[in-house]
Design an enzyme around this catalytic site. Sequence first.
Site, PDB file in Angstrom:
ATOM      1  N   GLY A 185      -3.418  -4.602  -2.471  1.00 11.07           N
ATOM      2  CA  GLY A 185      -4.194  -5.438  -3.389  1.00 11.07           C
ATOM      3  C   GLY A 185      -3.888  -6.907  -3.215  1.00 11.07           C
ATOM      4  CG  ASP A 190      -9.613   3.806  -2.737  1.00  8.51           C
ATOM      5  OD1 ASP A 190      -8.693   3.531  -3.544  1.00  8.51           O
ATOM      6  OD2 ASP A 190     -10.600   4.494  -3.047  1.00  8.51           O
ATOM      7  CB  VAL A 191      -3.829   2.149  -3.151  1.00 11.78           C
ATOM      8  CG1 VAL A 191      -3.555   0.959  -2.258  1.00 11.78           C
ATOM      9  CG2 VAL A 191      -4.286   1.736  -4.535  1.00 11.78           C
ATOM     10  CG  ASN A 246      -0.204  -6.653  -6.452  1.00  9.93           C
ATOM     11  OD1 ASN A 246       0.196  -7.193  -7.488  1.00  9.93           O
ATOM     12  ND2 ASN A 246      -1.427  -6.871  -5.975  1.00  9.93           N
ATOM     13  CE1 TYR A 261      -2.982  -2.496 -15.653  1.00  8.48           C
ATOM     14  CE2 TYR A 261      -1.550  -2.999 -17.514  1.00  8.48           C
ATOM     15  CZ  TYR A 261      -2.015  -3.292 -16.244  1.00  8.48           C
ATOM     16  OH  TYR A 261      -1.505  -4.369 -15.556  1.00  8.48           O
ATOM     17  CB  ALA A 264      -0.263   6.402 -19.286  1.00  8.84           C
ATOM     18  CE  LYS A 289       0.064  -1.748 -13.649  1.00  3.90           C
ATOM     19  NZ  LYS A 289       0.277  -2.124 -12.250  1.00  3.90           N
ATOM     20  CB  ILE A 319       0.030 -13.059 -14.441  1.00  3.84           C
ATOM     21  CG1 ILE A 319       1.412 -12.428 -14.701  1.00  3.84           C
ATOM     22  CG2 ILE A 319       0.070 -13.996 -13.234  1.00  3.84           C
ATOM     23  CD1 ILE A 319       2.533 -13.384 -15.013  1.00  3.84           C
TER      24      ILE A 319
HETATM   25  P1  NDP Z   1      -6.692  -8.668  -9.922  1.00  9.99           P
HETATM   26  O1  NDP Z   1      -7.729  -7.901 -10.651  1.00  9.99           O
HETATM   27  O2  NDP Z   1      -6.767 -10.152  -9.866  1.00  9.99           O
HETATM   28  O3  NDP Z   1      -6.566  -8.118  -8.408  1.00  9.99           O
HETATM   29  C1  NDP Z   1      -6.445  -6.735  -8.194  1.00  9.99           C
HETATM   30  C2  NDP Z   1      -6.151  -6.484  -6.741  1.00  9.99           C
HETATM   31  O4  NDP Z   1      -5.967  -5.067  -6.579  1.00  9.99           O
HETATM   32  C3  NDP Z   1      -7.272  -6.908  -5.824  1.00  9.99           C
HETATM   33  O5  NDP Z   1      -6.734  -7.462  -4.653  1.00  9.99           O
HETATM   34  C4  NDP Z   1      -7.993  -5.602  -5.531  1.00  9.99           C
HETATM   35  O6  NDP Z   1      -8.578  -5.544  -4.236  1.00  9.99           O
HETATM   36  C5  NDP Z   1      -6.822  -4.628  -5.547  1.00  9.99           C
HETATM   37  N1  NDP Z   1      -7.266  -3.252  -5.758  1.00  9.99           N
HETATM   38  C6  NDP Z   1      -7.858  -2.717  -6.854  1.00  9.99           C
HETATM   39  N2  NDP Z   1      -8.116  -1.412  -6.641  1.00  9.99           N
HETATM   40  C7  NDP Z   1      -7.687  -1.119  -5.394  1.00  9.99           C
HETATM   41  C8  NDP Z   1      -7.668   0.050  -4.598  1.00  9.99           C
HETATM   42  N3  NDP Z   1      -8.146   1.213  -5.062  1.00  9.99           N
HETATM   43  N4  NDP Z   1      -7.149  -0.021  -3.346  1.00  9.99           N
HETATM   44  C9  NDP Z   1      -6.656  -1.183  -2.868  1.00  9.99           C
HETATM   45  N5  NDP Z   1      -6.634  -2.335  -3.576  1.00  9.99           N
HETATM   46  C10 NDP Z   1      -7.147  -2.303  -4.823  1.00  9.99           C
HETATM   47  O7  NDP Z   1      -5.305  -8.193 -10.565  1.00  9.99           O
HETATM   48  P2  NDP Z   1      -3.922  -8.981 -10.763  1.00  9.99           P
HETATM   49  O8  NDP Z   1      -3.628  -9.813  -9.582  1.00  9.99           O
HETATM   50  O9  NDP Z   1      -3.946  -9.578 -12.102  1.00  9.99           O
HETATM   51  O10 NDP Z   1      -2.917  -7.747 -10.822  1.00  9.99           O
HETATM   52  C11 NDP Z   1      -2.121  -7.326  -9.735  1.00  9.99           C
HETATM   53  C12 NDP Z   1      -1.155  -6.282 -10.239  1.00  9.99           C
HETATM   54  O11 NDP Z   1      -0.344  -6.839 -11.261  1.00  9.99           O
HETATM   55  C13 NDP Z   1      -1.823  -5.050 -10.831  1.00  9.99           C
HETATM   56  O12 NDP Z   1      -1.070  -3.903 -10.523  1.00  9.99           O
HETATM   57  C14 NDP Z   1      -1.775  -5.329 -12.314  1.00  9.99           C
HETATM   58  O13 NDP Z   1      -1.820  -4.157 -13.058  1.00  9.99           O
HETATM   59  C15 NDP Z   1      -0.430  -6.024 -12.420  1.00  9.99           C
HETATM   60  N6  NDP Z   1      -0.278  -6.833 -13.621  1.00  9.99           N
HETATM   61  C16 NDP Z   1      -1.104  -7.900 -13.859  1.00  9.99           C
HETATM   62  C17 NDP Z   1      -0.929  -8.643 -15.003  1.00  9.99           C
HETATM   63  C18 NDP Z   1      -1.775  -9.830 -15.341  1.00  9.99           C
HETATM   64  O14 NDP Z   1      -1.604 -10.391 -16.426  1.00  9.99           O
HETATM   65  N7  NDP Z   1      -2.649 -10.293 -14.481  1.00  9.99           N
HETATM   66  C19 NDP Z   1       0.109  -8.302 -15.989  1.00  9.99           C
HETATM   67  C20 NDP Z   1       0.917  -7.176 -15.619  1.00  9.99           C
HETATM   68  C21 NDP Z   1       0.728  -6.480 -14.470  1.00  9.99           C
HETATM   69  P3  NDP Z   1     -10.153  -5.742  -3.944  1.00  9.99           P
HETATM   70  O15 NDP Z   1     -10.653  -6.852  -4.808  1.00  9.99           O
HETATM   71  O16 NDP Z   1     -10.156  -6.060  -2.476  1.00  9.99           O
HETATM   72  O17 NDP Z   1     -10.810  -4.441  -4.253  1.00  9.99           O
END
Ligand code: NDP
Length: 246
Positions: free
Chosen positions: A11, A62-63, A89, A154, A156, A158, A187
């Site tokens: 991601g 796709d993870v 991530n 979500y 669950a 995490k 964030i």
């Molecule tokens: P974004 O929504 O900004 O980005 C999500 C990323 O995950 C994208 O790069 C997307 O890729 C990728 N992604 C989603 N589904 C898949 C999949 N099935 N396979 C591969 N890649 C995937 O999220 P954030 O940057 O905010 O979050 C990143 C991580 O941090 C997540 O795990 C989130 O739960 C965690 N987090 C975020 C917080 C926040 O406040 N922002 C707080 C706590 C945790 P693409 O667009 O190419 O599909």
Amino acid sequence: MLEGQVAVVTGASRGIGAAIAKRLAKEGAFVIVNYQGSQERAEQVKKEIEEAGGRAALWRCDVSDAAECQAMLEGVRKEYGAVDILVNNAGINRDGLLLTMSQDDFDRVVKTNLYGCFYCTKAAAKGMIKKRSGRIVNISSVSGVLGNAGQANYAASKAGIIGFTKTAARELAGRGVTVNAIAPGFIETDMTGKLSEDVRTAAAAQIPLKRFGKPEDIAAAVAFLASPEAGYITGQVLGVDGGMAM
Ligand code: NDP
């Protein structure tokens, strides 16, 4: 600090993952920028890494698909020699109250966030065990630590990542592989960009540091946990949350 190491960041096309990819590349790692749908943004991340003097490659996967994760980690090992660092991530949210949450919203979030972490870790751990070294950093959330109304799926997923991290850390410790989790608070990314101004203001008021964090705050913590200096740290959950979960 990470010269000669190959890092896979899932991601990494946007938000926190993009910041992690850039930071690990700045530290000298060759970074695999994984993405699912945002190919152009992933290409932009690679371009920025290269313009800053770093090295990166793209990998679509796709993870939530076990076979695709296996193919990615196996492919990276064959093409680039190793997977020294894995950052799980990739994540999604589909918020809603428990009583109205659909089965599909629950499944999708857990499959992406938790199963994805399992699939990639399992596929990466084999090579790390053989090499008797490796770093795995899983991105959990303050929601997984404290719970959060509207995020049963979500939270669950995490919280599951935390139990998974501690268990993998115990299983892999004897093989020189560390496994840690980071639990970010709010964030500034696309994920929190969806929140209304009222919700943002109320959320910020709950944070001791009184503001949202930046993707770079998470990237700095990942860079430390992935570094040789963190070699005696495993099975930990590091809150990077402005003090929310102290
Ligand atoms: P974004 O929504 O900004 O980005 C999500 C990323 O995950 C994208 O790069 C997307 O890729 C990728 N992604 C989603 N589904 C898949 C999949 N099935 N396979 C591969 N890649 C995937 O999220 P954030 O940057 O905010 O979050 C990143 C991580 O941090 C997540 O795990 C989130 O739960 C965690 N987090 C975020 C917080 C926040 O406040 N922002 C707080 C706590 C945790 P693409 O667009 O190419 O599909």
